[in-house]
Design a protein around this motif. Structure first.
Motif, PDB file in Angstrom:
ATOM      1  N   THR A 186       0.853  -1.286   0.129  1.00 55.22           N
ATOM      2  CA  THR A 186       0.029  -0.055  -0.080  1.00 55.22           C
ATOM      3  C   THR A 186       0.914   1.329  -0.098  1.00 55.22           C
ATOM      4  O   THR A 186       0.287   2.445  -0.274  1.00 55.22           O
ATOM      5  CB  THR A 186      -1.038  -0.039   1.121  1.00 55.22           C
ATOM      6  OG1 THR A 186      -0.145   0.253   2.401  1.00 55.22           O
ATOM      7  CG2 THR A 186      -1.815  -1.437   1.399  1.00 55.22           C
ATOM      8  N   THR A 219       0.448  -2.116  -5.204  1.00 57.09           N
ATOM      9  CA  THR A 219       1.627  -2.682  -5.987  1.00 57.09           C
ATOM     10  C   THR A 219       1.658  -4.129  -5.684  1.00 57.09           C
ATOM     11  O   THR A 219       1.788  -4.725  -4.646  1.00 57.09           O
ATOM     12  CB  THR A 219       2.705  -2.003  -5.116  1.00 57.09           C
ATOM     13  OG1 THR A 219       2.727  -0.808  -4.953  1.00 57.09           O
ATOM     14  CG2 THR A 219       4.065  -2.516  -5.710  1.00 57.09           C
ATOM     15  N   ASN A 265      -1.385   3.032  -2.911  1.00 62.26           N
ATOM     16  CA  ASN A 265      -0.920   2.913  -4.412  1.00 62.26           C
ATOM     17  C   ASN A 265      -0.699   1.292  -4.302  1.00 62.26           C
ATOM     18  O   ASN A 265       0.303   0.998  -4.096  1.00 62.26           O
ATOM     19  CB  ASN A 265       0.488   3.581  -4.284  1.00 62.26           C
ATOM     20  CG  ASN A 265       0.982   3.384  -5.919  1.00 62.26           C
ATOM     21  OD1 ASN A 265       0.290   2.967  -6.816  1.00 62.26           O
ATOM     22  ND2 ASN A 265       2.266   3.616  -5.645  1.00 62.26           N
TER      23      ASN A 265
END
Length: 256
Positions: A73, A135, A133
């Motif tokens: 994250t 990943t 974000n």
């Protein structure tokens, strides 16, 4: 990680990680009035999985979970709770791992550390959706949010782990506040109520909800109102961080 490094990790992992012990994280977010969970799409496989990983031999277990969350994250200092241990003898599917690795040109001996029985420690995390974000890891090609009511096929016992995490979250909602890690800094009372309703999977009376949540003393009503609404604009609220943290430790009275 480059392909060579990935293969080295597979071969040499037993030297740096605790054998037969792993971590799986159920990462919840809230967006568009939906409770979502972060999932990984396995490479060369149809199944999806929960974010997880192994524990270094000199690493604290909770720190390992924080590391996994950070990798997936990009976030740190988020709510994290260890909720269960999953140790069914046949939960680890060695044939699944063997097939996936073979598609990547990696063939290992039957007694390799990845094919042994694994006990996994389950954690759930609550994060603010817009801050994340997603990943993928070295075993995955995608990492994305999925609605908890519309899930793909999950590998091994990951659906059981997810269901147990959601059950635990609902139980915790009866005794502890939820929202600080899932909502924006400023939110409306309808947004907070919808969050509770989504997690609990049931409707709550508007007046009773507002009266009860305000009685806990964990909210601050701001002078601002929500902009861009057609009807009477609702006030914005924020959490009183000190009171919220106290409620997390001391608990709340009454359930939903």
């Amino acid at each position: 990680m480059a392909r060579k490094d990935f293969k080295d990790f597979i071969i040499e992992g037993a030297e740096v990680y605790l054998p037969s012990l792993s971590i799986d994280c159920v990462i919840f977010g809230f967006h568009d009035n939906q409770l979502k969970v972060l999932l990984l799409k396995m490479k060369k496989a149809t199944q999806w999985s929960l974010p997880g990983g192994f524990i270094f031999k000199n690493e604290d277990v909770d720190e390992a979970a924080k590391r996994v969350l950070k990798e997936r994250t990009g976030l740190s200092q988020i709510f994290l709770h260890q909720f269960n241990v999953f140790g069914q003898p046949r939960r680890s599917d060695s044939n699944f791992h063997r097939r996936v690795l073979k598609k990547d040109g990696i063939e290992l001996k039957d007694d390799h550390w990845l094919f042994r029985r694994f006990v996994t420690i389950g954690y759930y995390a609550l994060v603010e959706y817009s801050f994340v974000n997603p990943t993928p890891d070295n075993f995955s090609e995608f990492c994305m949010w999925r609605d908890v009511n519309d899930l793909p096929e999950l590998m091994m016992d990951h659906r059981q782990i997810l269901d147990k995490a959601l059950q635990t979250l609902r139980q915790h909602l009866n005794a502890h506040p939820v929202g600080y890690n899932l909502l924006p800094v400023k939110f409306t009372m309808p947004q907070l109520q919808k969050l509770y309703e989504t997690i609990l999977n049931k409707n709550l009376d508007r007046r009773n909800f507002q009266r009860k949540i305000l009685s806990y003393g964990i909210l601050k009503r701001l002078k601002e109102v929500k902009k861009g609404v057609a009807h009477k604009a609702p006030y914005l609220y924020t959490f009183d961080v000190r009171s919220y943290e106290k409620a997390l430790n001391d608990g709340l009275q009454g359930g939903w």
